[in-house]
Design an enzyme around this catalytic site. Sequence first.
Site, PDB file in Angstrom:
ATOM      1  N   CYS A 263       0.822  -1.211   0.000  1.00 64.99           N
ATOM      2  CA  CYS A 263       0.000   0.000   0.000  1.00 64.99           C
ATOM      3  C   CYS A 263       0.858   1.264   0.000  1.00 64.99           C
ATOM      4  O   CYS A 263       1.502   1.552  -0.997  1.00 64.99           O
ATOM      5  CB  CYS A 263      -0.979  -0.039   1.171  1.00 64.99           C
ATOM      6  SG  CYS A 263      -2.351   1.110   0.938  1.00 64.99           S
ATOM      7  N   HIS A 347      -3.851  -5.032  -0.283  1.00 70.07           N
ATOM      8  CA  HIS A 347      -3.517  -5.603   1.030  1.00 70.07           C
ATOM      9  C   HIS A 347      -3.551  -7.134   0.977  1.00 70.07           C
ATOM     10  O   HIS A 347      -4.603  -7.729   1.230  1.00 70.07           O
ATOM     11  CB  HIS A 347      -4.505  -5.098   2.095  1.00 70.07           C
ATOM     12  CG  HIS A 347      -4.246  -3.691   2.499  1.00 70.07           C
ATOM     13  ND1 HIS A 347      -3.476  -3.360   3.589  1.00 70.07           N
ATOM     14  CD2 HIS A 347      -4.637  -2.518   1.949  1.00 70.07           C
ATOM     15  CE1 HIS A 347      -3.408  -2.037   3.697  1.00 70.07           C
ATOM     16  NE2 HIS A 347      -4.115  -1.495   2.696  1.00 70.07           N
ATOM     17  N   GLU A 349      -2.474  -9.107   3.070  1.00 70.35           N
ATOM     18  CA  GLU A 349      -2.687  -9.674   4.417  1.00 70.35           C
ATOM     19  C   GLU A 349      -4.179  -9.686   4.770  1.00 70.35           C
ATOM     20  O   GLU A 349      -4.552 -10.172   5.835  1.00 70.35           O
ATOM     21  CB  GLU A 349      -1.885  -8.878   5.451  1.00 70.35           C
ATOM     22  CG  GLU A 349      -2.556  -7.642   6.004  1.00 70.35           C
ATOM     23  CD  GLU A 349      -2.645  -6.477   5.008  1.00 70.35           C
ATOM     24  OE1 GLU A 349      -3.383  -5.519   5.294  1.00 70.35           O
ATOM     25  OE2 GLU A 349      -1.971  -6.517   3.950  1.00 70.35           O
TER      26      GLU A 349
END
Length: 1452
Positions: A263, A347, A349
């Site tokens: 990001c 993202h 994750e």
Amino acid sequence: VSFSLPPNMAEMASLVLEDGTTFRGRVFGANVSVSGEVVFQTGMVGYPEALTDPSYRCQLLTLTYPLVGNYGVPKDEEGEFGLSRWFESSKIHAAALIIGELAESPSHWSSVKSLDQWLKEQGIPGLQGVDTRCLTKKIREKGTMLGKLVMDGTPESSIPFDNPDQRNLVQEVSMKEPQVFNPSGSLRITVVDCGIKYNQIRCLAQRGARVTVVPWDHLLDPNDFDGLFISNGPGDPQLCQATINNVKKVVCVDHPKPVFGICLGNQLLSLVIGAKTYKMKYGNRGHNQPCIHNGTDRCFITSQNHGFAVDPDTLPEDWDVLFTNANDHTNEGIVHNTKPLFSVQFHPEHMAGPTDLVSLFDVFLNTVKDHKEGKAICRPRKVLILGSGGLSIGQAGEFDYSGSQAIKALKEENIQTVLINPNIATVQTSKGLADKVYFLPITPEYVTQVIKNERPDGVLLTFGGQTALNCGVELTKLGILEKYKVKVLGTPVASIEMTEDRKIFVEKMEEINEHVAPSEAAVAAAERLGYPVLVRSAFALGGLGSGFANNREELTSLVTSAFAHTSQVLVDKSLKGWKEIEYEVVRDAYDNCVTVCNMENIDPLGIHTGESIVVAPSQTLNDHEYNMLRNTAIKVIRHLGIVGECNIQYALNPESEQYYIIEVNARLSRSSALASKATGYPLAYVAAKLGLGIPLPQLKNSVTNQTTANFEPSLDYCVVKVPRWDLSKFLRVSTKIGSSMKSVGEVMAIGRSFEEAFQKALRMVDENCVGFDHTIKPVSEKELQTPTDKRIFVLAAAFRAGYTVDQLYELTKIDRWFLHKMKNIADHERLLETYNQSTMPPEVMRKAKQLGFSDKQIALAVQSTELAVRKLRHDWSILPVVKQIDTVAAEWPAHTNYLYLTYHGTENDLSFNDQHVMVIGSGVYRIGSSVEFDWCAVGCITELREMGYKTIMVNYNPETVSTDYDMCDRLYFDEISFEVVMDIYERENPEGVILSMGGQLPNNIAMSLHRQQCRILGTSPEFIDCAENRFKFSRMLDTIGISQPQWKELSETESAVKFCETVGYPCLVRPSYVLSGAAMNVAYSDSDLEKYLTNAVAVSKEHPVVISKFIQEAKEIDVDAVACDGVVMAIAVSEHVENAGVHSGDATLVTPPQDLNQKTIERIKLIVHAIGQELQVTGPFNLQLIAKVRVIECNVRVSRSFPFVSKTLGVNLVALATQAIMGENVEPVGLMSGKGIVGVKVPQFSFSRLAGADVVLGVEMASTGEVACFGENRYEAYLKAMLSTGFKIPKKNILLSIGSYKVLSRSQSMKNSLMSSFVQVMAVDWPFEEEDSECATKEKQRSIMNYLEENHFDLVINLSMRNSGGRRLSSFVTKGYRTRRMAIDYSVPLIIDIKCTKLFVQVSSLFFFFFVLFYAVTDTDNRCSLSSLRDVSEKYICQPLTSSCAKTLQKP
């Protein structure tokens, strides 16, 4: 106690945008007014994670999903690594929450409070009752706007608009002191906290990293970490100058440590390298943002939250785009082309959102690990490739194809290639492919010498079959690769050993809860598992040493012989009758993994996959089974750590979803070549690139230059593979097929229906077969139950005899689907037989063609001729269409040129405007026609392309390089028959057809094509016929006065017997138009003669059979030549070591000849010129003569020895012949004398695979391949060549077994030579006839058998009575046969020819002599003086030194 007011009494507030628009709503959460930037997020779940994401700092977050708060808010409890279990940071960072409707009564097991309560506790206001869709549309149209949430009663002017982009928000959210998570982790990762989400820390720590999180402006020292991670965060990246400067110091260096950014981390890395960032119109925030991976065009669904983006046009040259947003085409990631630096905008994750790309954390940490261990992917400069040696059963031409692909792939990457392969007939050993080729044995000793000499920094072990693999494992164990710093590219040796060692393999599979067929290493296990059981060897190829045992006796004998080939034997539960399924899998070093092709064996388990008829894709698996096995394949390959290509085989229960893994091959295999050709996916090429560490997604497809190798091909056709056996060439061999491979080649047919491909394939295997023919074999239930090489024709007979599908299923366990398809063929044949040519309707013929019937097959059914059916078919416009195989990965061509013919179609896939030259390939590999003819075909099309011609190749062998589509302009993967070649010819209308490069098969159709006015380039078919037709050829020789053995054409048996009695036996029976001496035999008596004549007439139905006097103990000479309009341009002469009577394909050849005098050579030249002139040869031809210079035969085509003489003598005869055929001016070369080196070609036999076959050599060929090596003299070359075939130099006992007094007298001198080489010689009496055997000699005989069993002998020399061309016909088993067979079965080197034995003894003496000299006496200039040589000779070897030997020894 807090409580909510009823909705109608709740406090109101206004959301005011900077353009003046106002949205009214009800307040929940804290009653405070705030201002910031208004953004929207489209996720439907995950509000606790979103609110605690630091990237939402100072933002008024609008959730587009209208119903929010349904599952309440969980307790803030500590989870793994001391991080909050449910939230992404320690507090809410969003300034306010704007929603459609708040759930008043949340419901979930984890909920402890409502969203309203949580916001109150955190001091964050919320607004509900807003038309969030209207608000979202406004932001979409106008872009992100500043806004303020003003409580009723608060003056609007008192709350100014606050622009967060003007503040350093990162500084506000970043931690103030470094903090360590998972302190015991092995990899040190430093994380720059710009507003990190907890799950990023968790993803790193879970994968074994020690994570040190440091403040945004922390000074970075590369010594403190193994890898650097830059987190997400809020605001404008340009305001983080301190971070940018710190990161620049560790990234902008020559060898940076791995870096991964997410990001804001992506934007910061871009600014570090000099790219630009910009503010987006409204940003991307949500859980379903599609991102396309650059290169593969694969689309992943991602979670996002960002308002700034990277401008991809500003990336420096050595950087590339990694991902792009599929909706707005903004940048979603960047990657360095060579350094371990990458970042993504989304993202991975998640939390909240999809987990599609969480594996990027694995990629990052694997890169860090490799970098730390010095495995940073640095390209090798020079790579050593181990070839597979001589072609043998189980290890054939597919490794020439895969090795050639690997060399091409490496050359593309500008890497030097060094190849070791003694197989001189291969394309990969040709000039212009590898930078250097060593024709040496693939043994650890020789490979070590090459490594010392060449100093490569990488080695490929998986492109040379089991030979290369075993050699590589041995080199690793010896520490050679480590010592010379040679890295194994692709699959690590540890992974190879896991797949080869059955015991370790089972353990590895248990780790991931996968089941291998139950097996145990003890014989006692069989009792426990229950018979029948399967015995298998580890580290063996093609099921060598394996078989089924039905009782203890069978088990004991199998286990004993298996140990002769391997050090580990396993006894497996037999799953006979289960389906056998195979998947080809590709995986790169970054864990990208795809299954390229799945295949189904038509024969059930119990038959080795190389022996089975195979269909691709699988036909009888449902979606669940297909994907269950696919997922298992990927799981297993990942667990084993294989890099490159491998295949996995399964046994699948036909009655349930139960399956077992049979094995994994961590190398290119025969199935890989088949899968490559069946799908159009370049497996070997891709595997070589992956071995260099190139990620699979980065491999671009040369057709589109956009899509890549990271995909799974889909097929719009059906492929059938059928093996070819040549068991009829061997005496006493069992025709049963099972778990050990016996086939010598295979074909692949392509059709739009199973029946079409299946019948094509049956014809490809044997040109005399018309298809699924019921006349070849009678019905036999025994043969249906215990399969033989001809079982498929027994099935045809069974359908004819009225057996039902269910009956045949019970007998064969072949899936009913396949049986129904076969029945379709049988039924249609019956229908055809009800018509004659004049009554057959067009639709019946069309249906026949769609079911794969050939014109000849239809003609047989309707009692007509092939040409009449062909004419009728043309009149009715029943013509095949040309279809392309256009799976996206075409292997290097500029357009899809991979074609096949089918009757299921209405239009052609391409136009036929260009002029081409058509070359016919060699067809199926068989004994007598193997990779050497592929070398010739490839050489021809390569030369044609260099001359500026466009080329068409017709071939159907998946193991060849000629069927590699970058070799020619158009590849027709179809039959080589008169019908199909004519069909292609009529479509393409080429300049002409070259038949002389593919061996015997194209020659056989020469006259048929010629009669249809087909333009044949090169020698006229009339003259081809003159050479092939034995009668015409013998008559021609008499006419031009060239001597030949006395001969006669066979008219009937009586005159043949009379002729033989006149000239005296032995006599040679010779049919016409045959390859590898099929049905050729030496008759020693009238009964022999009658038997052989019957065989010969059967093989050569339409052509004459000739009988000639067989001259014994004569030297045989091979001549390869090229002529132009009858004028001979080049001649290469080779001499046989063995006497005449051993087929030239089985003979040991020496070139340039060492024993021919000048007079003989002149006579040979005269004969070659005379025959070339008489036959008006244009192109290649080959002659065989015997030493009194009599001609035996002539082939007007390339021969088996063309690659050998071309490479040894340094003139490419195929290129020369191609120029002559195309009418170019060719400079005459004359007699080729070479470059001062001697080449010796030695046959490679596969007797160990053919249980029971007698090891005898005759006029019919038995070898499956060949090797050749070079030396300063024939002795050095012969020794290297023998070692290349797997021969081992004896160190202790030699068994010399002699058949007759004639042989014995010669062997006395051999005994003396052996004694002179310090070998002890002891005579053992071993009577041949059974009735002589008294009890005592029986005892003695048994002890010799025991000696063989116990590996007491290092070499067996067995010289039988009839050693010249005759095949023993007696039905009783002689001791000689038993000796030879036991030597083979117990892996003891065996020599069976007197002349080869003599040469071997000379080699042994000479090398012993050098050994003595080395230690005895050398002068200062490293030369031996003649006097000292003589002294040593007499002192150590007890025999005077000949002058020729002295000359040899005087060389430095």
